[in-house]
Design an enzyme around this catalytic site. Structure first.
Site, PDB file in Angstrom:
ATOM      1  N   MET A 164     -15.948  -5.373  10.601  1.00 43.28           N
ATOM      2  CA  MET A 164     -16.812  -4.231  10.355  1.00 43.28           C
ATOM      3  C   MET A 164     -17.944  -4.672   9.439  1.00 43.28           C
ATOM      4  SD  MET A 164     -14.296  -1.016   9.742  1.00 43.28           S
ATOM      5  CE  MET A 164     -13.296  -0.358  11.091  1.00 43.28           C
ATOM      6  N   HIS A 168      -2.822   0.470  -3.959  1.00 41.64           N
ATOM      7  CA  HIS A 168      -2.535  -0.913  -3.607  1.00 41.64           C
ATOM      8  C   HIS A 168      -1.893  -1.577  -4.827  1.00 41.64           C
ATOM      9  CE1 HIS A 168      -4.252  -5.219  -2.800  1.00 41.64           C
ATOM     10  NE2 HIS A 168      -2.943  -5.162  -2.663  1.00 41.64           N
ATOM     11  N   TYR A 214       0.881  -1.167   0.000  1.00 45.05           N
ATOM     12  CA  TYR A 214       0.000   0.000   0.000  1.00 45.05           C
ATOM     13  C   TYR A 214       0.913   1.210   0.000  1.00 45.05           C
ATOM     14  CZ  TYR A 214      -4.182  -2.759   0.857  1.00 45.05           C
ATOM     15  OH  TYR A 214      -5.225  -3.632   0.726  1.00 45.05           O
ATOM     16  N   HIS A 253      -3.847  -2.437  -8.288  1.00 44.85           N
ATOM     17  CA  HIS A 253      -5.059  -3.142  -7.903  1.00 44.85           C
ATOM     18  C   HIS A 253      -6.195  -2.193  -7.544  1.00 44.85           C
ATOM     19  CE1 HIS A 253      -7.774  -5.408  -5.267  1.00 44.85           C
ATOM     20  NE2 HIS A 253      -7.466  -6.427  -6.049  1.00 44.85           N
ATOM     21  N   HIS A 254      -5.918  -1.244  -6.674  1.00 43.72           N
ATOM     22  CA  HIS A 254      -6.905  -0.198  -6.441  1.00 43.72           C
ATOM     23  C   HIS A 254      -6.235   1.059  -5.898  1.00 43.72           C
ATOM     24  CE1 HIS A 254      -7.405  -1.957  -2.225  1.00 43.72           C
ATOM     25  NE2 HIS A 254      -7.303  -0.691  -1.972  1.00 43.72           N
ATOM     26  N   HIS A 279     -18.078  -2.338   2.797  1.00 47.02           N
ATOM     27  CA  HIS A 279     -16.813  -2.501   3.521  1.00 47.02           C
ATOM     28  C   HIS A 279     -16.944  -3.477   4.680  1.00 47.02           C
ATOM     29  CE1 HIS A 279     -12.929  -1.503   5.213  1.00 47.02           C
ATOM     30  NE2 HIS A 279     -13.504  -1.269   6.383  1.00 47.02           N
ATOM     31  N   HIS A 339     -14.019  -6.328   6.999  1.00 45.57           N
ATOM     32  CA  HIS A 339     -12.639  -6.804   7.062  1.00 45.57           C
ATOM     33  C   HIS A 339     -12.582  -8.226   6.494  1.00 45.57           C
ATOM     34  CE1 HIS A 339     -11.323  -3.510  10.124  1.00 45.57           C
ATOM     35  NE2 HIS A 339     -11.523  -3.061   8.901  1.00 45.57           N
TER      36      HIS A 339
END
Lengths: 618, 618
Positions: free
Chosen positions: B488, B334, B231, B263-264, B413, B415
């Site tokens: 989350m 990422h 990242y 990737h993002h 979102h 985890h």
């Protein structure tokens, strides 16, 4: 204004196009007049081996056959006094809403046939896929015969899926001409329901030996009471000194004309411990009925409307007569007389076919499912609450012979809240085979059913019986027990060779249920008293039902150890420790069956088929 | 012996007949050599507007389009260095078992294309219904193009159902000739997975105004670290005195050649309360990364592989610049570098399109779902445990304007344990509309997605967000929280006009959770101490997990009142009573969507299609 009207808006034009397209399809379909085969000769009875009256007057008579290679049912519906058409169909529990229907209707001039469905409000709609396929129509002196076909599974979400077990058939009579299918007002129809096992098993019938004798256990020309429901009890007696025989077949004897009234019949053998029984002939619920008749509960034969003869497998027969068995039999007939006919006489009953040449094995009956105890309860207001009874590996290990037993028939049993029953065979924690399943079970239709496939059960196998209950109309908990408003979950399996094991059932451990009551008590701020001195039903009745207390009860039944009844008779257990047994664990479930869709060419387009029936009566 | 052999036995002959029939079908199919359209011109890029590399080297490049009228996806797969074929397909979560596959294979002489599926052991089978329909194949200098089509839903139980949300695409490269489809050994293949949103919404793109300016927030020619996952954090700064603008569109800027590595990417705005932020450029997890960067969390833009440009609705834009907003931006990229390329340089980032002519509405982002608190926990060993967070009617009543808000995009979102996320809008207890749903959600693929339909939310509506977790690989409970091994359940919804409501979430009432711990304690013979002085996570970790404790936790979450966070910012609540609120009750659920089956003529027969590709390389 002009500006806003000129905005592109595709919806109305699209709809117009759709409507236009539907209209032309309909017109085209009307032009293609179907030449309905007016067959010269009547279909033979053997073409449609199964028969049932639909209405209590017997005006509608349904015959059918089942083609397993085609996965389809062929229906022949005899309409004795056709007026302006009729509805015939299937629905989950016999309701007219959400039903799958074949409709014959007439506007007074022309007649049409079509596949339709009713929505949740009972409004009829033409089905977009026509899966009731009309094969022919024929006028005969006795009435009009309609022949049509329906695949078990159509893969049309509006259609009923024909499965093993009970099917609730519905019918409705059109007494006035109707302009269109949509104009039919279902709530104003004269109609009703009939329960049948449509998918009769396709099993070969063993030949009867030369020395077969018959014995009729029939009512002695009784007058059917002019009330909707009567259970009639009649005591019969075997000749003195009647030696041991094998019943190898039985069939119904129904007095001609009473086909629509005789709902079901059973022959019970009385308990051997009493030397004699009174010769009673009267309603089973009469005050003057001798109490001793309650000891006549061992089923010898059972028949229900739509059922055929019951054949034992060629290796086995049901023992009756001989020392150690009672000479007394009780015939019980359920008369269903909703039109309250008066003065009808009846001599229906059951004809037993038996032989003195004993077959290799005695057949036996074993009781699977739940013990009759209040510790197993269903909260009120549930639409489908599940209870499960276990016949554990430990019990079958102890009680079954090494070569196993063969289950060939099954009778499912619950009281009024029962909606589904299924028994599954599990081995080494893996579900292997469905013994018997009825996803549309009705407590009003408890046939003994031959299994499609004989099920072999070996020592160490588990038999798990699951019942689904509906208590939406109840305001307090429904506990297990003998009362009609209490519940049972039972599968009487018929098997051979007979063993000592008469009963293999379970119930939750009472200690764990006590912990549940305590838990509910504390979680709900101790507002209620779950005092241990009050009875289990009283404790269940005092629970303030909410989703938590309901869900935790489910969790308890899915977790807590069980008390197992592994019994030689209802009072004598096999030796061993049967309390606080672990719940059988299932590591692999049977896959859900995937319905097969009909092969090409597939269903017909969505338009009614015009029928040339001449003008119907006005 | 002779006798037993002469018994009728239909099975083997039936099988022989079947095999023979299959053989002749195959031969017939081979004879009908498909003339694959060798198109003269390459398809235009606009024919396949969406593009994604499948493998990290970029040898396989997938382009596609979506036809909603046809309910089908058209694929164009570019194979840069074709060897002996490849597998392309879809599966639940990117695994090669239970996958739905299009296979191109060569035996060294001839090539074939077919629709196949893999079973639970990864063995390939030709599908009985061929639903990947080959439309063409074309050789070009850059490689072989395969064109094929797939309906969203095929009604073949062996096929993957293409739905909204994430689709896990898989690919495998055949490096050796294979005799037949069945001979392909999936475990020995070089292959992998790629996540995409296949069913891009079919929405019209608003025009950009004449005064649109662009700003690129890109990495400053960084060297991508030679490790699988990086990242990268880079701080950018708006010019001093930059006034308020509206971001109305943004798009990715990906350095040529790095398409398979980036990737993002996300652009965050920093918190306004700090006057300055350090100019960091380096890995986000480096020890030397300044802590202050943690205050740069307000999302301005987010892109993930396979996504296109993101357009705001024409009435709204995302405010940035001006007083009260920070000039500092954080770019996070990422890099996914599984082949550990060394020395690759990259200047990827995001290009913002913004205008000084402010649109009527500021867009806002609202957080729905669960509060980050350990009271919401998932037991270990669960394959699909569900937690639900509520934005209640009371909160929307207070915080939303009478004219309501319009949600136009959503970013889900969770985890690492998250598997599904769905938000549903409910009004008067009846579910009305799905806001966003992803049944194959992956925490590794968190795009901001434009909604197919803008969702209007009015005061009094409820927004219910449900997350499904898999904890099969965990041995202790997973509690809610910020840690990557905590969980989350969040849906960041993008909407306009912006309101003060930043956060509308819930969690179970802690008092009721305490009752649960007590209950578990007592039910399990008080073997464990649920002492109130220990922390909630510690209490969850000490529970001896079994089906009862698990089920009762589920029941608790489905029953207990909730604590509602109806907040202006993460710390400031709207005035009102928000503790011990009743759970929203749902009286009517949205119906399960019934997959539409492909219309006639329907799928092709079950035989591979021979392809004339010339001889492939050996």
């Amino acid at each position: 204004m002009q500006n806003s009207r000129s905005k592109p808006c595709s919806c109305p034009s699209l709809k117009l196009r759709e409507v236009a397209s539907m209209y032309f399809t309909m017109v085209a379909a009307f032009l293609v007049i179907l030449v309905v085969a007016l067959q010269g000769s009547a279909p033979r009875q053997s073409d449609f081996p199964y028969k049932v009256p639909l209405d209590p007057q017997g005006l509608l008579e349904l015959s059918w056959n089942v083609s397993y290679p085609e996965q389809a049912v062929h229906f022949q519906l005899l309409i004795r006094e056709l007026q302006f058409g009729l509805l015939f169909g299937m629905s989950d529990r016999g309701e007219f809403e959400n039903a799958d229907l074949a409709v014959l209707w007439s506007d007074g001039h022309n007649s049409y046939f079509g596949d339709a469905w009713s929505d949740a409000k009972g409004q009829l709609h033409m089905d977009s896929q026509q899966d009731y396929q009309l094969l022919g129509a024929r006028r005969a002196p006795e009435g009009l015969y309609l022949l049509f076909r329906r695949a078990f599974s159509t893969c049309d979400p509006k259609d009923y899926l024909i499965e093993d077990g009970t099917v609730h058939l519905i019918y409705g009579i059109l007494e006035k001409p109707v302009r269109s299918l949509q104009a039919i007002n279902i709530s104003a129809l004269h109609g009703g329901l009939q329960r049948v096992q449509l998918l009769k098993p396709n099993i070969s019938i063993p030949e009867l030996p030369g020395d077969t004798k018959t014995m009729e256990i029939t009512a002695p020309d009784v007058v059917i009471p002019s009330q909707e429901t009567t259970y009639w009890c009649y005591m019969a007696e075997l000749p003195a000194g009647f030696p041991k025989h094998h019943i190898i077949m039985y069939e119904p004897v129904v007095t001609a004309g009473n086909e629509a009234l005789v709902h079901h019949m059973e022959v019970f053998q009385c308990a051997a411990e009493f030397d004699s029984f009174p010769h009673y002939n009267g309603p089973c619920d009469a005050k003057m009925k001798p109490d001793r008749l309650n000891y006549c509960r061992h089923v010898l034969a059972a028949w229900a409307m739509g059922a055929q003869a019951f054949y034992y497998p060629e290796e086995a027969g049901l023992a009756f007569g001989g020392p150690g068995s009672s000479r007394y039999l009780r015939l019980e007939i359920h008369y269903h007389n909703p039109l309250v006919f008066k003065g009808r006489r009846d001599s229906s009953g059951i004809r037993l076919y038996y032989t003195a040449t004993l077959r290799p094995y005695d057949a036996g009956i074993m009781e699977l499912g739940l013990v009759y105890t209040p510790v197993m309860a269903v909260p009120p207001g549930e639409d489908s609450f599940i209870l499960t009874g276990y016949c554990t590996d430990k019990c079958t290990q102890l009680a079954l012979p090494a070569a196993g037993i063969r289950i060939f028939a099954s009778q499912l049993h619950t009281h009024l809240a029962g909606r589904k029953v299924v028994t599954v065979l599990s081995r080494d924690g893996r579900e292997r085979q469905v013994v018997n399943a009825d996803g549309h079970y009705s407590p009003h239709f408890q046939e003994i059913r031959m299994l499609k496939e004989v099920v072999a059960v070996f020592p160490g196998d588990e038999l798990i019986t699951t019942c689904t209950y509906n208590t939406e109309d109840r305001s307090r908990a429904t506990v297990g027990g003998f009362g009609i408003l209490e519940e049972m979950c039972v599968n009487y399996v018929h098997y051979y060779p007979q063993t000592q094991l008469e009963l293999c059932k379970s119930a939750v451990d009472p200690g764990y249920l006590h912990r549940y009551f305590n838990l509910v008590n504390r979680f709900n701020d101790e507002e209620i008293c779950m005092c241990p001195q009050i009875s289990v039903p009283q404790q269940f009745y005092s629970i303030p039902w909410n989703t938590f207390n309901r869900d935790v009860l489910k969790s308890l039944y899915g977790f807590a150890p069980i008390s197992v009844h592994c019994n030689k008779s209802s009072a004598v257990r096999f030796p061993g420790e049967w309390e606080k047994q672990p719940l059988p664990s299932i590591t692999e479930r049977l896959p859900e069956p995937v319905p097969r869709c009909p092969p090409a060419p597939g269903p017909q387009p969505a338009a009614p088929v015009p029928l040339n029936l001449g003008q119907l009566r006005r």
